[in-house]
Design an enzyme around this catalytic site. Sequence first.
Site, mmCIF file in Angstrom:
data_model
loop_
_atom_site.group_PDB
_atom_site.id
_atom_site.type_symbol
_atom_site.label_atom_id
_atom_site.label_comp_id
_atom_site.label_asym_id
_atom_site.label_seq_id
_atom_site.Cartn_x
_atom_site.Cartn_y
_atom_site.Cartn_z
ATOM 1 N N ASP A 7 5.487 1.016 12.045
ATOM 2 C CA ASP A 7 4.313 0.288 11.542
ATOM 3 C C ASP A 7 4.251 -1.164 12.023
ATOM 4 O O ASP A 7 3.264 -1.858 11.769
ATOM 5 C CB ASP A 7 4.268 0.330 10.009
ATOM 6 C CG ASP A 7 3.770 1.686 9.504
ATOM 7 O OD1 ASP A 7 3.321 2.505 10.321
ATOM 8 O OD2 ASP A 7 3.832 1.914 8.277
ATOM 9 N N LYS B 276 0.835 -1.214 0.000
ATOM 10 C CA LYS B 276 0.000 0.000 0.000
ATOM 11 C C LYS B 276 0.867 1.261 0.000
ATOM 12 O O LYS B 276 0.646 2.180 -0.788
ATOM 13 C CB LYS B 276 -0.891 -0.029 1.251
ATOM 14 C CG LYS B 276 -1.503 1.303 1.621
ATOM 15 C CD LYS B 276 -2.362 1.212 2.859
ATOM 16 C CE LYS B 276 -1.685 1.512 4.168
ATOM 17 N NZ LYS B 276 -1.374 2.920 4.419
ATOM 18 N N ASN B 277 1.854 1.295 0.909
ATOM 19 C CA ASN B 277 2.618 2.535 1.066
ATOM 20 C C ASN B 277 3.570 2.814 -0.092
ATOM 21 O O ASN B 277 4.092 3.919 -0.209
ATOM 22 C CB ASN B 277 3.393 2.522 2.391
ATOM 23 C CG ASN B 277 2.463 2.735 3.572
ATOM 24 O OD1 ASN B 277 1.270 2.985 3.398
ATOM 25 N ND2 ASN B 277 2.997 2.630 4.778
ATOM 26 N N ARG C 267 -8.181 -0.856 5.474
ATOM 27 C CA ARG C 267 -7.408 0.193 4.817
ATOM 28 C C ARG C 267 -6.050 -0.348 4.368
ATOM 29 O O ARG C 267 -5.475 0.182 3.414
ATOM 30 C CB ARG C 267 -7.142 1.352 5.789
ATOM 31 C CG ARG C 267 -8.352 2.197 6.105
ATOM 32 C CD ARG C 267 -7.937 3.378 6.946
ATOM 33 N NE ARG C 267 -6.668 3.900 6.441
ATOM 34 C CZ ARG C 267 -5.685 4.399 7.196
ATOM 35 N NH1 ARG C 267 -5.824 4.489 8.490
ATOM 36 N NH2 ARG C 267 -4.577 4.847 6.646
ATOM 37 N N CYS D 103 -4.795 12.526 13.472
ATOM 38 C CA CYS D 103 -5.388 11.216 13.218
ATOM 39 C C CYS D 103 -5.173 10.363 14.459
ATOM 40 O O CYS D 103 -4.602 10.826 15.443
ATOM 41 C CB CYS D 103 -4.804 10.573 11.970
ATOM 42 S SG CYS D 103 -3.140 10.012 12.184
ATOM 43 N N ARG E 147 0.717 14.556 13.608
ATOM 44 C CA ARG E 147 1.205 14.418 12.234
ATOM 45 C C ARG E 147 1.194 15.714 11.416
ATOM 46 O O ARG E 147 0.356 15.901 10.523
ATOM 47 C CB ARG E 147 0.425 13.316 11.510
ATOM 48 C CG ARG E 147 0.496 11.997 12.232
ATOM 49 C CD ARG E 147 -0.156 10.899 11.489
ATOM 50 N NE ARG E 147 0.648 10.353 10.410
ATOM 51 C CZ ARG E 147 0.272 9.337 9.671
ATOM 52 N NH1 ARG E 147 -0.882 8.765 9.883
ATOM 53 N NH2 ARG E 147 1.037 8.882 8.703
HETATM 54 C C1 UD1 Z 1 4.519 7.102 6.338
HETATM 55 C C2 UD1 Z 1 3.688 5.857 6.237
HETATM 56 C C3 UD1 Z 1 3.270 5.378 7.631
HETATM 57 C C4 UD1 Z 1 4.507 5.204 8.511
HETATM 58 C C5 UD1 Z 1 5.345 6.471 8.511
HETATM 59 C C6 UD1 Z 1 6.670 6.318 9.243
HETATM 60 C C7 UD1 Z 1 2.539 6.040 4.135
HETATM 61 C C8 UD1 Z 1 1.274 6.293 3.421
HETATM 62 N N1 UD1 Z 1 2.498 6.136 5.455
HETATM 63 O O1 UD1 Z 1 3.695 8.113 6.919
HETATM 64 O O2 UD1 Z 1 2.611 4.119 7.482
HETATM 65 O O3 UD1 Z 1 4.100 4.945 9.837
HETATM 66 O O4 UD1 Z 1 5.663 6.852 7.151
HETATM 67 O O5 UD1 Z 1 7.406 5.288 8.707
HETATM 68 O O6 UD1 Z 1 3.534 5.702 3.555
HETATM 69 N N2 UD1 Z 1 6.701 14.890 10.426
HETATM 70 C C9 UD1 Z 1 6.834 16.230 10.726
HETATM 71 N N3 UD1 Z 1 6.517 17.121 9.732
HETATM 72 C C10 UD1 Z 1 6.111 16.721 8.494
HETATM 73 C C11 UD1 Z 1 6.010 15.349 8.204
HETATM 74 C C12 UD1 Z 1 6.310 14.449 9.209
HETATM 75 O O7 UD1 Z 1 7.188 16.619 11.827
HETATM 76 O O8 UD1 Z 1 5.855 17.586 7.638
HETATM 77 C C13 UD1 Z 1 7.041 13.906 11.479
HETATM 78 C C14 UD1 Z 1 5.872 12.987 11.858
HETATM 79 O O9 UD1 Z 1 5.036 13.586 12.812
HETATM 80 C C15 UD1 Z 1 6.622 11.783 12.394
HETATM 81 C C16 UD1 Z 1 7.870 11.722 11.508
HETATM 82 O O10 UD1 Z 1 8.005 13.023 10.950
HETATM 83 O O11 UD1 Z 1 7.036 12.026 13.713
HETATM 84 C C17 UD1 Z 1 7.813 10.705 10.403
HETATM 85 O O12 UD1 Z 1 6.586 10.862 9.685
HETATM 86 P P1 UD1 Z 1 6.506 10.539 8.134
HETATM 87 O O13 UD1 Z 1 7.678 9.694 7.747
HETATM 88 O O14 UD1 Z 1 6.294 11.798 7.385
HETATM 89 O O15 UD1 Z 1 5.183 9.678 8.058
HETATM 90 P P2 UD1 Z 1 4.150 9.635 6.868
HETATM 91 O O16 UD1 Z 1 4.849 9.865 5.582
HETATM 92 O O17 UD1 Z 1 2.971 10.445 7.202
#
Ligand code: UD1
Length: 417
Positions: free
Chosen positions: A304, A22-23, A396, A116, A121
């Site tokens: 995850d 999925k990811n 999902r 969420c 996030r």
């Molecule tokens: C993706 C995955 C999710 C997984 C996560 C971490 C998908 C669709 N989802 O989520 O399953 O748990 O990676 O491996 O692929 N952060 C910030 N600012 C930002 C973006 C992120 O502070 O603009 C922080 C987040 O709060 C978190 C960390 O960075 O603490 C990592 O998040 P991120 O890698 O961005 O997760 P997602 O891409 O949302």
Amino acid sequence: MDKFVINGRKKLHGEVEVSGAKNATLPIMAATLLAKGRSILRNVPYLNDIKMMAHLLRVVGARVDFHDNVLEIDTTNANYFEAPYELVNKMRASIYVMGPLLARFGQTKVSFPGGCAIGTRPVDLHLEAMEALGAKIEIDHGYINANCKEMKGNKIHFSKVSVGATANAIMAAVLATGETNIYNAAVEPEIGSLIDFLNLMGARIEGKDTSHPIITGVSELKPADMEMMPDRIEAGTFLIAGAITKSEITVSNCIPEHIQALIDKMEDAGCLFEILGDCIRIFPSTTIKPVNIVTQPYPDFPTDLQAQFLTLMSLADGQCLMEDTIFPDRFMHVAELNRLNANISMRGNVATINGVEYLSSTDVMATDLRASAALVLAGLAAQGKTTISRIYHIDRGYDKIEQKLSGLGADIERISG
Ligand code: UD1
């Protein structure tokens, strides 16, 4: 709302095949917007998140057909650049269309994702990357308005490793003029697979699987055809299903090195494995040893798989700690596991798990995607009948999980709501 009813303590046996990831698929679906024409994605799992992203692509004017695990996405008539609240609200990964829409149309309007179930996030890193490439960002009535006449390559230094922001930055940079250097980029395999797809589309990206990808902008991209990589989190979840039921099972169609961190920790817990090509066989072990975990970006232990591993540790022979550094609030499953007789206490983002001899069944509620998987694992190990409600969360991200588990000999039934 559907429920799962699981009669636990059944030994599992046989082989289970892992579906496409999925990811990996979600950002690649968004990336198809970067070119005009028909892209084909193969080995796509039937999941609600994939259907949701397909819906979003249709909203922006693409034609999407989904049959036999193949997604055909025709972006010839994509001409709308808004991702509405109703969709972003349901699936955070909708933010992935921001980079491609901005790159292709010079503007986009994407609803600001809210919090969420696993925490706040933020999206600040996504926005910083778009700004570094020349976009003007305004936040207006809950929407991110991004505009840019001409995206220009730049240096992007991420202060934190983010999978989503790395993907968005790469997608926004492929059509920019000049070179973009990303520092402290995520190296999750799903990012590597996005880079493969973009390069198939005609992008010029070097430094795959490194924290410093370099993107040389091109003027145009073409549609592409690619097979989606196997889902490493699903593979890991099935291995834990084998361990928690003390069964011998084979997880096939996976890439073992993608879950090396899990395999290492499971070996520390006393699990035995045999790896043959794309198959991992797990053998039953007599006891589960306690193992401490700290989640970190790839290649370390993934957030995850935190909930699933924590469930395994709830039956360990002793005490251990589990810290989530990525999503500190991602522990909603703890209260539900304790209802199943686990003994877990929380202090900030650290769970202390005191292993118990057995889990006992009751009614529990799924709170998010990976937490639902953790409850299913607990149900497989618990004595008696466990009912898990709100399993729409699991739909999902796990393709036909009850059919796959039944195929392994589990007694699990979906009750339609
Ligand atoms: C993706 C995955 C999710 C997984 C996560 C971490 C998908 C669709 N989802 O989520 O399953 O748990 O990676 O491996 O692929 N952060 C910030 N600012 C930002 C973006 C992120 O502070 O603009 C922080 C987040 O709060 C978190 C960390 O960075 O603490 C990592 O998040 P991120 O890698 O961005 O997760 P997602 O891409 O949302």
